[in-house]
Design an enzyme around this catalytic site. Structure first.
Site: not given
Length: 473
Positions: A29-30
């Site tokens: 993810c980020a």
């Protein structure tokens, strides 16, 4: 040279997780690499957390999540793919991970999966509201020799399009996402949601202001539009996806294109208007009343409770349920007092981490804590919590205290943002409605309290020997 170093880090990480044979899949993810592993017991957790550039690691949502931070995580994922690890998309891995955890954890995770894709447009809407609030302030207009009466109606209409559209069609967004998550056709969910806000139905806002009357069916059932409503659309999306899948199984392939959407929409709009809507709109109202009651506790108690416990809830991973409550607050009240309180909780964890960064003599811990504190001040606390504060525990507690104090002040001052999902420094854009400096004050106070408490009572370098720290290898 950097690629070689990153490759070595990923190789160390794979070994610490139990080798390639123990890794079913990896995605990112980020800020984190997300692993699905075959055997949790094979993971050397202390070894993982001591690897260079790793800011923390924990199990959540059926995944072993290793925090690297924005930017770095993309580089690490590329190295993992080069080394031949089985990669998946986030949705594919989330689907696999959803099979693990308790029923409650799975339910909360699914709830979050429905609302997370909607949040960006609601964030944008909140920022639009903040900018409009800034532009409409008399002291701002006075700088240009204007008054509110000088604002053209066309400009006001333009700003209304920006700020009202997402909430007017919120059921369509929710039903679309619910169909997507529960295995239906998103386009059918979108149309079902649009039916719930059809102009043919009495507008929910007009009915609430008594400018319109509900349509009474059978003399008993009030039927209205569901502008700004969430729970009826969520339940309709959940049931509708199941209905669509059942109809599709029973329908010959040659007739599927005609029969499945026709039957699904007919059944679901009937259920939604006559059963799901009236029942769950009432439930939604009760939940909102309960939240407003908590936020309205006297003497700043709501701020102490919510500000003090928010980041503890984040650690448990069930904080996504509050997305629904924030949406309801914005729709019903036009503002979000919850945001101001939890922003202090977020900022305070950053303050505690900053104290660790400045006080420690460990070069490696400094390199971890400084960017983690910045990340928290930008609204993302996972690196600070799992990489630093929870590792030494006391800084985390001091952060909770700072959040409670800041939340208390936010509650006493009746701060309320124009949107949701952004906090700390970026969240200041939600307070351009005349509360900007008050917002800065409560957050700076939360940071200062957490910083001072951590500096004097929450951390010493002796803890590096008591806890296996990033300095020990």
């Amino acid at each position: 040279m950097s690629d070689n170093k990153n490759s070595r880090i990923v190789e160390e990480l794979i070994a610490a997780i139990g080798g390639e044979d123990n890794i079913s899949s990896v995605t990112h993810c980020a800020t984190r690499l997300r692993f699905i592993v075959n055997d949790k017991e094979k993971i050397e957790k202390d070894q993982v957390e001591n690897i260079d550039k790793v800011k923390g690691a924990f199990f959540n949502s059926g995944q072993y999540q290793v925090i690297f931070g924005t930017g770095t995580v993309n580089q690490m994922f590329e190295e993992a793919e080069k080394l031949g690890l089985n990669s998946m998309t986030k949705s594919e891995q989330s689907s696999k991970a959803a099979q693990s955890g308790s029923k409650f954890q799975r339910a909360i995770r699914t709830f979050g999966d429905v609302f997370v894709p909607i949040i960006p447009v609601l964030v944008a809407t909140g920022l639009f509201m903040g900018v409009r609030g800034l532009l409409m302030q008399e002291n701002i207009l006075a700088l240009f020799g204007m008054t509110p009466d000088d604002i053209s109606q066309n400009f006001l209409l333009f700003t209304q399009v920006l700020t009202d559209t997402a909430f007017a069609f919120l059921p369509a967004l929710v039903a679309w996402s619910a169909f997507r998550v529960f295995g239906g056709s998103p386009i059918i969910g979108l149309v079902l949601g649009l039916m719930l806000v059809s102009p043919a139905l009495p507008n929910a806002y007009a009915v609430a202001s008594q400018a319109a009357e509900p349509i009474m069916f059978f003399g008993l059932i009030p039927v209205v539009g569901y502008q700004g409503s969430v729970l009826p659309a969520f339940i309709a999306g959940f049931i509708g996806a199941k209905v669509e899948r059942w109809v599709r199984k029973k329908t010959p392939d040659v007739l599927d294109l005609l029969v499945t959407p026709f039957v699904t929409l007919l059944v679901m709009i009937t259920l939604s208007l006559f059963v799901i809507g009236p029942v769950f709109h009432s439930v939604e109202g009760l939940l909102l009343d309960a939240v407003v009651a908590v936020l309205g506790l006297p003497f700043g108690l709501s701020g102490i409770i919510l500000g003090g416990l928010n980041q503890l809830i984040v650690v448990t991973g069930v904080h996504h349920v509050f997305n629904f409550l924030e949406i309801q607050l914005l729709e019903a009240l036009g503002n979000n007092p919850y945001n101001a309180i939890v922003s202090c909780a977020v900022a305070a964890q950053g303050g505690a981490t900053l104290a660790v960064a400045l006080k420690t003599k460990s070069g490696k811990l400094k390199a971890l804590a400084f960017p983690s504190s910045l990340s928290a001040l930008l609204g993302i606390t996972e690196p600070a919590i799992f990489g630093v504060n929870l590792r030494y525990f006391k800084p985390f507690l001091m952060g909770l205290v700072g959040g409670a104090v800041g939340g208390f002040l936010a509650s006493i001052m009746e701060l309320a943002g124009t949107g949701m999902a952004v906090t700390a420094i970026p969240g200041s854009l939600l307070y351009l409605n005349g509360q900007f400096f008050q917002y800065l004050f409560v957050n700076i106070t939360a940071i200062a309290i957490a910083f001072v408490l951590t500096w004097f009572f929450g951390f010493t370098d002796k803890m590096l020997k008591e806890v296996k720290s990033p300095e020990t290898k």
